[in-house]
Design an enzyme around this catalytic site. Structure first.
Site, PDB file in Angstrom:
ATOM      1  N   HIS A  47     -34.542 -39.811  96.004  1.00  0.00           N
ATOM      2  CA  HIS A  47     -33.261 -40.204  95.414  1.00  0.00           C
ATOM      3  C   HIS A  47     -32.718 -39.032  94.587  1.00  0.00           C
ATOM      4  CE1 HIS A  47     -30.195 -42.873  93.874  1.00  0.00           C
ATOM      5  NE2 HIS A  47     -30.396 -42.309  92.706  1.00  0.00           N
TER       6      HIS A  47
ATOM      7  N   ASN B 163     -33.600 -33.858 105.209  1.00  0.00           N
ATOM      8  CA  ASN B 163     -34.949 -34.009 104.630  1.00  0.00           C
ATOM      9  C   ASN B 163     -35.979 -34.302 105.715  1.00  0.00           C
ATOM     10  OD1 ASN B 163     -35.122 -33.854 101.557  1.00  0.00           O
ATOM     11  ND2 ASN B 163     -33.219 -35.000 101.885  1.00  0.00           N
TER      12      ASN B 163
ATOM     13  N   GLU C 135     -34.898 -30.826  97.076  1.00  0.00           N
ATOM     14  CA  GLU C 135     -35.398 -31.928  97.909  1.00  0.00           C
ATOM     15  C   GLU C 135     -36.191 -31.360  99.082  1.00  0.00           C
ATOM     16  OE1 GLU C 135     -32.623 -34.913  99.089  1.00  0.00           O
ATOM     17  OE2 GLU C 135     -31.631 -34.976  97.161  1.00  0.00           O
TER      18      GLU C 135
ATOM     19  N   ASP D 148     -34.369 -48.436  94.175  1.00  0.00           N
ATOM     20  CA  ASP D 148     -34.794 -47.131  93.657  1.00  0.00           C
ATOM     21  C   ASP D 148     -35.747 -47.254  92.471  1.00  0.00           C
ATOM     22  OD1 ASP D 148     -33.203 -45.834  95.554  1.00  0.00           O
ATOM     23  OD2 ASP D 148     -31.443 -45.918  94.264  1.00  0.00           O
TER      24      ASP D 148
HETATM   25  C1  GRF Z   1     -30.381 -36.857  99.920  1.00  0.00           C
HETATM   26  O1  GRF Z   1     -29.629 -36.330  98.874  1.00  0.00           O
HETATM   27  C2  GRF Z   1     -31.310 -37.933  99.401  1.00  0.00           C
HETATM   28  O2  GRF Z   1     -31.723 -37.724  98.091  1.00  0.00           O
HETATM   29  C3  GRF Z   1     -30.457 -39.173  99.465  1.00  0.00           C
HETATM   30  O3  GRF Z   1     -29.624 -39.001 100.590  1.00  0.00           O
HETATM   31  C4  GRF Z   1     -29.531 -37.618 100.909  1.00  0.00           C
HETATM   32  C5  GRF Z   1     -30.033 -37.491 102.296  1.00  0.00           C
HETATM   33  O4  GRF Z   1     -29.806 -36.246 102.880  1.00  0.00           O
HETATM   34  N1  GRF Z   1     -31.300 -40.334  99.517  1.00  0.00           N
HETATM   35  P1  GRF Z   1     -30.377 -35.991 104.333  1.00  0.00           P
HETATM   36  O5  GRF Z   1     -29.912 -37.118 105.234  1.00  0.00           O
HETATM   37  O6  GRF Z   1     -31.879 -35.916 104.248  1.00  0.00           O
HETATM   38  O7  GRF Z   1     -29.777 -34.680 104.757  1.00  0.00           O
END
Ligand code: GRF
Length: 213
Positions: free
Chosen positions: A112, A16, A177, A148
């Protein structure tokens, strides 16, 4: 418009973080990623930061034991030294204290992998599969001191298929995401998100609003 300086906190993969930094690089999100902090030595997010030329700092939480605030003070120091005005949690797996929130009031975001308030905590995807939910999704929210639990900015429903495992559902949610977290950061950076108690009001003028759910 000046770009908002953003500090990222990650504990793992960092995909992300990468999605947001790349969107910023393409001029889609008016931010400057100023630092990535991880609490996990060797986290894959560090490699991504290197590739994206974003300064990265490891502050292992282990030596601080139960003293969360002592660890947070070090993190806040690094964030502020890099000029962070907004903090983005991206796969950051720790609860923060009111001290941390107080340093960046209403300026800390989290993503989340469930439709909160369903399935908070560290296993949002697994819990939805085990519960037998037909729909799950993701939530991007402002962080407060609860688990959360802060005001919601964006949510997206994602179907759960009959033969889904935690892995297949997580992958389907992750695609969304990577599309929606950059958008949420843009909305905040452009001052389009007004927080009114638990609710947020978003100014969508001039932006293609994603289909919800
Ligand atoms: C994602 O699924 C997010 O929703 C959760 O942890 C994961 C993180 O993925 N909080 P990344 O580290 O961004 O690849």
């Amino acid at each position: 418009m000046a770009r908002t300086k953003v500090g990222f906190l990650a504990s793992g993969r960092g995909s992300n973080f990468q999605a947001i930094a790349e969107a910023a690089g393409k001029g889609q999100v008016p931010i400057e990623p100023v630092v990535l902090v991880t609490n996990v030595p060797g986290a894959a997010a560090l490699e991504r930061a290197k590739a994206l030329r974003v300064p990265a700092v490891v502050i292992d939480h282990a030596p601080y034991g139960k003293d969360r605030e002592a660890w947070e003070r070090e993190v806040v120091k690094v964030l502020k030294n890099h000029g962070a005005e907004l903090v983005v949690f991206a796969g950051f797996m720790r609860l923060v204290t009111p001290y941390f929130i107080g340093q960046f009031p209403n300026r800390v975001l989290n993503i989340h992998p469930s439709l909160l308030p369903a399935f908070p905590g560290a296993h949002g995807v697994k819990d939805a599969v085990e519960h037998g939910s037909k729909v799950s999704g993701l939530t991007i929210h402002v962080v407060d001191a609860s688990l959360d639990g802060g005001p919601v900015i964006l949510q997206k429903a994602v179907p759960v298929k009959d033969d889904d495992t935690e892995e297949t559902l997580a992958a389907r949610i992750l695609e969304w995401e990577h599309r929606l977290y950059p958008l949420a950061v843009r909305l905040v950076a452009e001052g389009r998100v007004a927080i009114e108690g638990r609710r947020t009001r978003i100014d969508w003028r001039g932006i293609d609003r994603p289909t919800v759910p």
